[in-house]
Design an enzyme around this catalytic site. Structure first.
Site: not given
Ligand code: IPM
Ligand code: MG
Length: 359
Positions: A246, A222, A250, A190, A140
């Protein structure tokens, strides 16, 4: 008087932050605390009004705050802008500027929502995990980064990099947090391929020596993605880097039924920032159908981590559970038999439940 800076941002950001403010109002009444609020611009909204995704005034206000509540940033309107001028640059910028290197994303199943999980009921009962995501390093922010074009072909570069001290501080935090939970840290990397992951592993092991009472497991990313759907109950604390965190957070969020339920806390600097894990969902902005619960649950994390108000945090979490148990649902989590409510109605239900102590 605790000062909270609100950064509603884009898309559904303003819709959900408004509901979280209602909840803070109810908490304030119940526990006799007068929170004060100031609103500032970030993301696409800031680009439209000032030309910059993180205006200096916003940053200055945040530095003076006791806590920050953020909605979401981004949307198709700003998709064509260069990377450092996109709404996301505002979010990354504030994390970096405020030194928020630790992102906590707890994922737990609300029994009332179990049916919304894409996993079989027998797999999800025991999901209670915390993703500890490093937030200010990795690909990042690594340098060099950019694009170079030569003889009609372009090449783009991102750099995945970690220093020992970056890995050390996030590891320490993960082990400390594990001690307050089930004392198990799974470090995800990884290391079979990446140099930065090999250093990550080395440092995590070194830090672990100070925590003999906490179990450390190591897993490739993975495999972790697979294990999360195969046997999510095996995880307590997942310690991982920025990019892997990240992605995995999710996935972990969806296991619990909806991305609309997962809160997060970004810590490490002098002020904490709280935001839902989900994005700005521009397609449903302003329609009154967004789920405000991830933001409301982020308020619970704020009360716990920034204000040391564990009882108030629990009151918020209990109120959310009660409202869900009573059958109230926003569209994303509504199934047959659920009582469909709007974003604002959901906020009112939770706020009133906090005030009354019961639904
Ligand atoms: C998160 C989001 C952010 C990230 C984006 C919006 C930059 O996906 O907070 O998980 O990748 O950190
Ligand atoms: Mg995210």
């Amino acid at each position: 008087m605790p000062k909270i800076v609100l950064l509603p941002g884009d898309g559904i950001g303003p819709d959900i932050v408004a509901e979280a403010v209602k909840v803070l109002g109810a908490v304030g009444e119940k526990y006799s605390i007068s929170f004060t609020f100031e609103t500032a611009l970030i993301g696409g909204a800031a680009i439209d009004q000032t030309g910059c995704p993180l205006p200096p005034e916003t940053l200055a206000l945040c530095r003076e705050a006791d806590a920050i509540l953020l909605g979401a940033v981004g949307g198709p309107a700003w998709d064509e802008l260069p990377g450092n001028q996109r709404p996301e640059a505002g979010l990354l910028g504030i994390r970096k500027e405020l030194g928020l290197y630790a992102n906590l994303r707890p994922a737990k199943v609300f029994p009332a929502l179990a049916a919304s999980s894409p996993l079989k009921p027998e797999l999800i009962g025991d999901i209670d995990l915390l993703v500890v995501r490093e937030l200010t390093g990795d690909v990042y922010f690594g340098q060099p980064r950019g694009r170079e074009c030569c003889n009609g072909e372009c090449r783009a570069i991102d750099t995945m990099a970690y220093t020992e001290s970056e890995v050390e501080r996030i590891s320490r935090l993960a082990f400390d947090l594990a001690r307050k939970r089930r004392s198990l840290v799974t470090s995800v990397d990884k290391a079979n391929v990446l140099e930065s992951s090999r250093l990550w592993r080395e440092v995590v092991r070194r830090v672990h020596a100070d925590y003999p009472d906490v179990e450390l497991r190591e897993m490739y990313v993975d495999n972790c993605a697979m294990q999360l759907v195969n046997n999510p109950g095996q995880f307590d604390v997942i310690l991982t880097s920025n990019l892997f965190g990240d992605i995995l957070s999710d996935e972990a969020a969806m296991l619990t039924g909806s991305l609309g339920m997962l809160p997060s806390a970004s810590l490490g600097g002098s002020v904490g920032l709280y935001e839902p894990v989900h994005g700005s969902a521009p397609d449903i902005a302003g329609k009154g159908i967004a789920n405000p619960l991830a933001t409301i649950l982020s308020v619970a994390l704020m009360l716990r981590y920034s204000f040391d108000l564990a009882e108030a945090a629990e009151a918020v979490e209990t109120a959310v559970t009660q409202v869900l148990d009573a059958g109230y649902r926003t569209k994303d989590i509504c199934r047959a038999g659920g009582e469909l409510v709007s974003t604002a109605e959901m906020g009112d239900l939770v706020a009133n439940t906090i005030r009354r102590g019961t639904i």
